[in-house]
Design a protein around this motif. Sequence first.
Motif, PDB file in Angstrom:
ATOM      1  N   PHE A 192      -4.323   3.374   8.094  1.00  0.00           N
ATOM      2  CA  PHE A 192      -4.623   1.987   7.748  1.00  0.00           C
ATOM      3  C   PHE A 192      -4.970   1.184   8.998  1.00  0.00           C
ATOM      4  CE2 PHE A 192      -3.162  -2.405   6.681  1.00  0.00           C
ATOM      5  CZ  PHE A 192      -4.143  -2.676   5.752  1.00  0.00           C
ATOM      6  N   ALA A 193      -4.254   1.437  10.106  1.00  0.00           N
ATOM      7  CA  ALA A 193      -4.537   0.742  11.364  1.00  0.00           C
ATOM      8  C   ALA A 193      -5.955   1.066  11.845  1.00  0.00           C
ATOM      9  CB  ALA A 193      -3.511   1.123  12.421  1.00  0.00           C
ATOM     10  N   TRP A 194      -6.378   2.324  11.653  1.00  0.00           N
ATOM     11  CA  TRP A 194      -7.734   2.713  12.057  1.00  0.00           C
ATOM     12  C   TRP A 194      -8.774   1.953  11.236  1.00  0.00           C
ATOM     13  CZ3 TRP A 194     -11.839   4.985   9.511  1.00  0.00           C
ATOM     14  CH2 TRP A 194     -12.883   5.465  10.313  1.00  0.00           C
ATOM     15  N   TYR A 195      -8.537   1.843   9.916  1.00  0.00           N
ATOM     16  CA  TYR A 195      -9.459   1.092   9.058  1.00  0.00           C
ATOM     17  C   TYR A 195      -9.544  -0.372   9.495  1.00  0.00           C
ATOM     18  CZ  TYR A 195     -10.562   4.485   5.357  1.00  0.00           C
ATOM     19  OH  TYR A 195     -11.065   5.542   4.652  1.00  0.00           O
ATOM     20  N   LEU A 196      -8.397  -0.966   9.819  1.00  0.00           N
ATOM     21  CA  LEU A 196      -8.385  -2.372  10.236  1.00  0.00           C
ATOM     22  C   LEU A 196      -9.188  -2.563  11.512  1.00  0.00           C
ATOM     23  CD1 LEU A 196      -4.669  -3.487   9.604  1.00  0.00           C
ATOM     24  CD2 LEU A 196      -6.678  -4.036   8.231  1.00  0.00           C
ATOM     25  N   LYS A 197      -9.007  -1.647  12.457  1.00  0.00           N
ATOM     26  CA  LYS A 197      -9.736  -1.756  13.721  1.00  0.00           C
ATOM     27  C   LYS A 197     -11.236  -1.601  13.503  1.00  0.00           C
ATOM     28  CE  LYS A 197      -9.899   0.076  18.425  1.00  0.00           C
ATOM     29  NZ  LYS A 197      -9.345   1.053  19.380  1.00  0.00           N
ATOM     30  N   LYS A 198     -11.613  -0.706  12.589  1.00  0.00           N
ATOM     31  CA  LYS A 198     -13.026  -0.456  12.346  1.00  0.00           C
ATOM     32  C   LYS A 198     -13.714  -1.630  11.664  1.00  0.00           C
ATOM     33  CE  LYS A 198     -16.217   2.746  10.047  1.00  0.00           C
ATOM     34  NZ  LYS A 198     -16.348   3.993   9.248  1.00  0.00           N
ATOM     35  N   TYR A 199     -13.064  -2.200  10.655  1.00  0.00           N
ATOM     36  CA  TYR A 199     -13.735  -3.221   9.837  1.00  0.00           C
ATOM     37  C   TYR A 199     -13.345  -4.663  10.199  1.00  0.00           C
ATOM     38  CZ  TYR A 199     -15.295   0.619   6.883  1.00  0.00           C
ATOM     39  OH  TYR A 199     -15.887   1.777   6.425  1.00  0.00           O
ATOM     40  N   LEU A 248       0.848  -1.186   0.000  1.00  0.00           N
ATOM     41  CA  LEU A 248       0.000   0.000   0.000  1.00  0.00           C
ATOM     42  C   LEU A 248       0.886   1.238   0.000  1.00  0.00           C
ATOM     43  CD1 LEU A 248      -2.622  -1.061   2.714  1.00  0.00           C
ATOM     44  CD2 LEU A 248      -2.489  -1.723   0.303  1.00  0.00           C
ATOM     45  N   LEU A 249       0.885   1.966  -1.108  1.00  0.00           N
ATOM     46  CA  LEU A 249       1.647   3.207  -1.193  1.00  0.00           C
ATOM     47  C   LEU A 249       0.840   4.349  -0.578  1.00  0.00           C
ATOM     48  CD1 LEU A 249       3.078   2.781  -4.797  1.00  0.00           C
ATOM     49  CD2 LEU A 249       4.168   2.211  -2.623  1.00  0.00           C
ATOM     50  N   GLU A 250       1.514   5.432  -0.270  1.00  0.00           N
ATOM     51  CA  GLU A 250       0.875   6.503   0.500  1.00  0.00           C
ATOM     52  C   GLU A 250      -0.303   7.155  -0.220  1.00  0.00           C
ATOM     53  OE1 GLU A 250       3.864   9.343   1.393  1.00  0.00           O
ATOM     54  OE2 GLU A 250       4.442   9.665  -0.705  1.00  0.00           O
ATOM     55  N   ASP A 251      -0.371   7.031  -1.541  1.00  0.00           N
ATOM     56  CA  ASP A 251      -1.497   7.624  -2.275  1.00  0.00           C
ATOM     57  C   ASP A 251      -2.544   6.584  -2.660  1.00  0.00           C
ATOM     58  OD1 ASP A 251       0.002   6.254  -4.090  1.00  0.00           O
ATOM     59  OD2 ASP A 251       0.063   7.840  -5.604  1.00  0.00           O
ATOM     60  N   SER A 252      -2.533   5.433  -1.972  1.00  0.00           N
ATOM     61  CA  SER A 252      -3.504   4.390  -2.310  1.00  0.00           C
ATOM     62  C   SER A 252      -4.885   4.730  -1.754  1.00  0.00           C
ATOM     63  CB  SER A 252      -3.040   3.033  -1.759  1.00  0.00           C
ATOM     64  OG  SER A 252      -2.886   3.095  -0.364  1.00  0.00           O
ATOM     65  N   ASP A 253      -5.904   4.189  -2.380  1.00  0.00           N
ATOM     66  CA  ASP A 253      -7.286   4.346  -1.931  1.00  0.00           C
ATOM     67  C   ASP A 253      -7.552   3.286  -0.862  1.00  0.00           C
ATOM     68  OD1 ASP A 253     -10.017   4.385  -1.558  1.00  0.00           O
ATOM     69  OD2 ASP A 253     -10.507   4.554  -3.688  1.00  0.00           O
ATOM     70  N   LEU A 254      -7.401   3.677   0.390  1.00  0.00           N
ATOM     71  CA  LEU A 254      -7.511   2.701   1.469  1.00  0.00           C
ATOM     72  C   LEU A 254      -8.916   2.107   1.586  1.00  0.00           C
ATOM     73  CD1 LEU A 254      -5.305   4.267   4.294  1.00  0.00           C
ATOM     74  CD2 LEU A 254      -4.744   2.438   2.695  1.00  0.00           C
ATOM     75  N   TYR A 255      -9.924   2.894   1.250  1.00  0.00           N
ATOM     76  CA  TYR A 255     -11.280   2.353   1.281  1.00  0.00           C
ATOM     77  C   TYR A 255     -11.414   1.208   0.269  1.00  0.00           C
ATOM     78  CZ  TYR A 255     -16.332   1.931   1.276  1.00  0.00           C
ATOM     79  OH  TYR A 255     -17.604   1.435   1.368  1.00  0.00           O
ATOM     80  N   ALA A 256     -10.805   1.375  -0.920  1.00  0.00           N
ATOM     81  CA  ALA A 256     -10.846   0.317  -1.928  1.00  0.00           C
ATOM     82  C   ALA A 256     -10.077  -0.915  -1.456  1.00  0.00           C
ATOM     83  CB  ALA A 256     -10.270   0.830  -3.247  1.00  0.00           C
ATOM     84  N   VAL A 257      -8.976  -0.677  -0.755  1.00  0.00           N
ATOM     85  CA  VAL A 257      -8.191  -1.793  -0.220  1.00  0.00           C
ATOM     86  C   VAL A 257      -9.020  -2.579   0.803  1.00  0.00           C
ATOM     87  CG1 VAL A 257      -6.156  -2.423   1.127  1.00  0.00           C
ATOM     88  CG2 VAL A 257      -5.992  -0.626  -0.608  1.00  0.00           C
ATOM     89  N   ILE A 258      -9.613  -1.864   1.755  1.00  0.00           N
ATOM     90  CA  ILE A 258     -10.418  -2.524   2.784  1.00  0.00           C
ATOM     91  C   ILE A 258     -11.587  -3.270   2.155  1.00  0.00           C
ATOM     92  CG2 ILE A 258     -11.937  -2.113   4.756  1.00  0.00           C
ATOM     93  CD1 ILE A 258      -8.980  -1.931   5.442  1.00  0.00           C
ATOM     94  N   ASN A 259     -12.214  -2.656   1.174  1.00  0.00           N
ATOM     95  CA  ASN A 259     -13.333  -3.305   0.480  1.00  0.00           C
ATOM     96  C   ASN A 259     -12.886  -4.599  -0.186  1.00  0.00           C
ATOM     97  OD1 ASN A 259     -16.148  -3.209  -0.452  1.00  0.00           O
ATOM     98  ND2 ASN A 259     -15.203  -3.011  -2.484  1.00  0.00           N
ATOM     99  N   CYS A 260     -11.689  -4.574  -0.783  1.00  0.00           N
ATOM    100  CA  CYS A 260     -11.138  -5.788  -1.398  1.00  0.00           C
ATOM    101  C   CYS A 260     -10.893  -6.863  -0.342  1.00  0.00           C
ATOM    102  CB  CYS A 260      -9.842  -5.452  -2.131  1.00  0.00           C
ATOM    103  SG  CYS A 260      -8.939  -6.880  -2.767  1.00  0.00           S
ATOM    104  N   LEU A 261     -10.307  -6.475   0.791  1.00  0.00           N
ATOM    105  CA  LEU A 261     -10.029  -7.436   1.854  1.00  0.00           C
ATOM    106  C   LEU A 261     -11.320  -8.050   2.403  1.00  0.00           C
ATOM    107  CD1 LEU A 261      -7.228  -5.533   3.838  1.00  0.00           C
ATOM    108  CD2 LEU A 261      -6.938  -7.465   2.271  1.00  0.00           C
ATOM    109  N   LYS A 262     -12.371  -7.236   2.477  1.00  0.00           N
ATOM    110  CA  LYS A 262     -13.647  -7.722   3.014  1.00  0.00           C
ATOM    111  C   LYS A 262     -14.375  -8.623   2.018  1.00  0.00           C
ATOM    112  CE  LYS A 262     -16.448  -4.800   4.805  1.00  0.00           C
ATOM    113  NZ  LYS A 262     -17.251  -3.545   4.896  1.00  0.00           N
ATOM    114  N   THR A 263     -14.549  -8.126   0.797  1.00  0.00           N
ATOM    115  CA  THR A 263     -15.386  -8.843  -0.171  1.00  0.00           C
ATOM    116  C   THR A 263     -14.679 -10.068  -0.745  1.00  0.00           C
ATOM    117  OG1 THR A 263     -14.639  -7.380  -1.963  1.00  0.00           O
ATOM    118  CG2 THR A 263     -16.629  -6.758  -0.788  1.00  0.00           C
ATOM    119  N   ARG A 264     -13.358  -9.989  -0.881  1.00  0.00           N
ATOM    120  CA  ARG A 264     -12.633 -11.113  -1.478  1.00  0.00           C
ATOM    121  C   ARG A 264     -12.176 -12.119  -0.430  1.00  0.00           C
ATOM    122  NH1 ARG A 264     -10.576  -9.936  -6.541  1.00  0.00           N
ATOM    123  NH2 ARG A 264     -10.080 -12.154  -6.553  1.00  0.00           N
TER     124      ARG A 264
END
Length: 366
Positions: A54-61, A19-35
Amino acid sequence: MQIYNHYKEVICPNIKMILLEDSDLYAVINCLKTRNVLFQLDKIWVQESIKQTFAWYLKKYFEYLHINFYTFRSRQELLTLNTSTYSVHIVSIWSEDIIAAKNLAESLNVHVSFINSHMDFCPGIMLPYIDIYFKPLYDSFNLQEMDKYVCTNPINLTAHKGLIYDLFYDGMWQKPKKDTYWKHNNILLANAICEDIIDCIESATEGFQIWSTMSNDSRMQLLLKFVSMLECNGKFSLAKIVSNWIKLPYIYGSLIHCFQTERFEVIKTRKPQGTVILKEKDEITLFCELTQSLIIGNSVIVICNPDLCALAPYCDMFKMSGIPPGVINLLSSKNTDFRYDTINNATVNEIFETLSEVKHIVVSRK
C-alpha cells in the motif's frame, strides 16, 4: 429513563477506511484518486501484511502528498477503534471476501459501513442527528446548590452507624471528590459534584465502547451470571425479571432488513444508542429498564433514588459477573431534579427503537 441523544444536532462525521489483506488495492487507489476523498478521511487502517504494498501505491500515485496510515494485525483489533459516541461514524471496508467484510461491518459500532465503495449514499440512508452535550444529565443536578452544600454540610463518617454508599463507576466504588455525603433515612449517600459527574460520564463512555462491540450472546452470558448471583442471594423476583428481558425476544429478531438496487445491496440493522440514564420510582421498573438497556449494548448511569437505593446493593454482583467496568454506573446527589420517564409498558418494538438506532451496511455490487 433518558438517553444522551436528547439534544441533537448535525455534526461533521468521523470517516475511516479499512483495508484488509485481501483487498483490491488498485481499486482503493482508484477510489482515492477519482473521488478525491483523501482529505475527508480521519484515518486509514491497513492490515500489516499489505502495508508495504500500500505504501508503494501511495508513493507512486500520490508522490507529492504526505499520507499517514495505521496498521493492524488482526480484525479483532478493529473492534477497539470506536471512539466518541457523540459523532457520526462512517467506515469503508475493502476486501474480496464479502462475507467476512459484512461480518466485520456488523461488529463495528458505526452508523454506515461501505464495502468496496466509499461514501456511495443511495436512497433510504440518512445520517443520524447526534447529541454532543450532556444536558439531560447536567440539568438533573442543581450545580449551584450542590457547591453550596459541599461547603457547608460536612458529615462525620466515623460516627455514623448505618449504611454508607459511595459512587460507583469504572467498575469500583468511588469516594466523592469533596468527600461529602448527605443523610437520608439513616443512610449516608455520596454527594456528587460536577467533577464526579464528568468522571462518571467518561466511565460510561469507555464502558459503552467495550460493551457495544460484544456479541448479543456474550452480553447474554454475562447477564445470566448476574441472574445466578441474584438467585444465590435469594433475590428470586429480580432474577426472574432480568431473565425474562435478557433475550428481548431474542434481541428483537436482530431486526435485519435488506434491499438491493442495481449497484448496491443495503442491509439495515440497529446499533445501541450510547449511554442511558435511569432513575426509577420502584425496583421492578429499574431492573426491567436496566436489563433492556444492557442487553441491547448500551451503558447505563443510574441516578440514585434515596428512597430505594435500589442499585447500590447489586453493584458488586455486576462486577463479579464479569460485566466490564463503566457499563453500569451509579451517581447520587442531594440536589437532583430528575423526571421519571418509563418505557416499561411499551411494546418490544418500541423499546428496541428507543434504545437503539439505525445502522446501514452498503455493499457494492459492481
